[in-house]
Design a protein around this motif. Sequence first.
Motif, PDB file in Angstrom:
ATOM      1  N   VAL A   1       4.321   5.313   3.536  1.00  0.00           N
ATOM      2  CA  VAL A   1       3.749   6.632   3.745  1.00  0.00           C
ATOM      3  C   VAL A   1       4.600   7.632   2.974  1.00  0.00           C
ATOM      4  N   ALA A   2       4.022   8.193   1.894  1.00  0.00           N
ATOM      5  CA  ALA A   2       4.802   9.085   1.023  1.00  0.00           C
ATOM      6  C   ALA A   2       4.813  10.506   1.586  1.00  0.00           C
TER       7      ALA A   2
ATOM      8  N   GLN B   1       0.830  -1.194   0.000  1.00  0.00           N
ATOM      9  CA  GLN B   1       0.000   0.000   0.000  1.00  0.00           C
ATOM     10  C   GLN B   1       0.870   1.252   0.000  1.00  0.00           C
ATOM     11  N   VAL B   2       0.339   2.286  -0.633  1.00  0.00           N
ATOM     12  CA  VAL B   2       0.956   3.608  -0.563  1.00  0.00           C
ATOM     13  C   VAL B   2      -0.100   4.547   0.000  1.00  0.00           C
ATOM     14  N   ASN B   3       0.198   5.099   1.171  1.00  0.00           N
ATOM     15  CA  ASN B   3      -0.763   5.964   1.881  1.00  0.00           C
ATOM     16  C   ASN B   3      -2.109   5.255   2.087  1.00  0.00           C
ATOM     17  N   GLY B   4      -2.024   3.931   2.405  1.00  0.00           N
ATOM     18  CA  GLY B   4      -3.224   3.164   2.724  1.00  0.00           C
ATOM     19  C   GLY B   4      -3.961   2.601   1.537  1.00  0.00           C
ATOM     20  N   LYS B   5      -3.546   2.914   0.294  1.00  0.00           N
ATOM     21  CA  LYS B   5      -4.224   2.406  -0.895  1.00  0.00           C
ATOM     22  C   LYS B   5      -3.402   1.284  -1.525  1.00  0.00           C
TER      23      LYS B   5
ATOM     24  N   PRO C   1       9.924   7.142   0.528  1.00  0.00           N
ATOM     25  CA  PRO C   1       8.800   7.243   1.471  1.00  0.00           C
ATOM     26  C   PRO C   1       9.255   7.788   2.824  1.00  0.00           C
ATOM     27  N   ARG C   2       8.365   8.547   3.479  1.00  0.00           N
ATOM     28  CA  ARG C   2       8.713   9.113   4.794  1.00  0.00           C
ATOM     29  C   ARG C   2       8.687   8.039   5.872  1.00  0.00           C
ATOM     30  N   LYS C   3       7.865   7.020   5.692  1.00  0.00           N
ATOM     31  CA  LYS C   3       7.750   5.978   6.706  1.00  0.00           C
ATOM     32  C   LYS C   3       7.347   4.681   6.034  1.00  0.00           C
TER      33      LYS C   3
ATOM     34  N   ASN D   1       3.018  -0.939   4.122  1.00  0.00           N
ATOM     35  CA  ASN D   1       2.374   0.352   3.891  1.00  0.00           C
ATOM     36  C   ASN D   1       3.458   1.418   3.826  1.00  0.00           C
TER      37      ASN D   1
END
Length: 481
Positions: free
Chosen positions: A480-481, A427-431, A466-468, A478
Amino acid sequence: MRRVVADGEAQHAAFDGDTAYTGPGRIVNSRFLDGLDVEAAKRDVIARAERDGWGAGRTVFRLRDWGVSRQRYWGTPIPVIHCDACGIVPVPKDQLPVILPEDVSFDIPGNPLDRHPTWKHVSCPTCGGAARRETDTLDTFVDSSWYFIRFASQPQDQPFDRAEAEKWLPVAQYIGGVEHAILHLLYARFWTRALRHIGQLDVSEPFAGLFTQGMVTHETYQAADGRWLAPEEVRVEGGAATIIDSGEPAQIGRVIKMSKSKKNTVDPEPIVAQYGADAVRWFMLSDSPPERDLPWSEAGIDGAWRFVQRLWRLFQPAGAPTTGTDETLDRKVHQTIAGIASDIEALSFNKAVARVYELANAIERAAPSATRQAAIDRLLLMVAPMVPHLAEEVWALRGGAGLIADAAWPEVDPALLIDEAVTIAVQVNGKLRDTLTMPRGTAGADIEAAALASDKIIRVLEGKAPRKIIVVPDRLVNLVA
């Protein structure tokens, strides 16, 4: 009309047709109740009402006295005698059971026992004077409301043996149509509690589990004069119906449960004669969950027949023994054995059928090997409860001892129930953007590296780091961008 109960994966807000879904499911479009099943949602609303002071939960019982007499011939005679001097007198035990007369006339409406010239006239057991039998008979539910107690115990001199009945009861699983849930189940519980109340049986609930099965349904057809027409009297083509004998148009009505009065019943004998009993059983098991209504379809039975033929060809005895192993197929076989056993226990027969389809496809694709031959042998044992005639025939052809109905269910290797490879969501940002297939137990760092190397993820991130990164082993990544 906004949907508030979702059927399985159907999460859409509006109904496709003009009929509300009334089966089990999850609550949707209902704010704080979303995601709960129906019963949990009811409990949640009651809890909130009590907590906030605007309502309270209450159980309402609607049981009423039961009038068990019927003014008709058919039924169990009520064993009492009416005497003008002594009142209502029980029939002596040595005169039981009371036998109904066979020379009765039904040409006049009403109870023929009332009109019988001799049967109802007897002597009073107490005073010997002229008396008359009770001409009402018992509601047939009186008989069917305690048959399960008699099944558990059959003494010659009494209705049941209390100790023996209590050893067997309650019945583990009760299965019946929706009309049973309203009528027979209610009467059986009433009767059992009455016996407990008078000290005859120390059982409060007759059935430990309840399963309400669906109905077999079919279209209805009517002639222009309102007559109901049977399916074999009608030809349906292009959405229009005509009466076969006259060629006159017929009206196609609603799909409802099969009913003698509406004539929308299907005679099983010609269908069994054409397709075989096994194909009919397979269709009824596979078409829908047993708790749902089953719309009868000739197209469905034709597909079931074709699959039964596939099984017959697959089960034909092979030539010389084949060596070699197929670990993937072996794992699939053991997972299917465990899955079908679980599905049968849960009465989810359509799910068990789906697993048979999957395993049969896997066996047909597999190369010849000892594993493939063993898979066919185990598949035969698994389908035996569903297509018993075919299974017994093949069992005999393959040299099986005795009947396959007496053979043991195939054993399961627990180690093979766990897939070696797992599908990991990325996932990227939950998607969800991609999936990875990796060995079970892959280290988090390796999963992270594989996700970052994915072409789809690289495009989504547009070259940015990604930041996380959150990794749930064997399940998801997952970013988090």
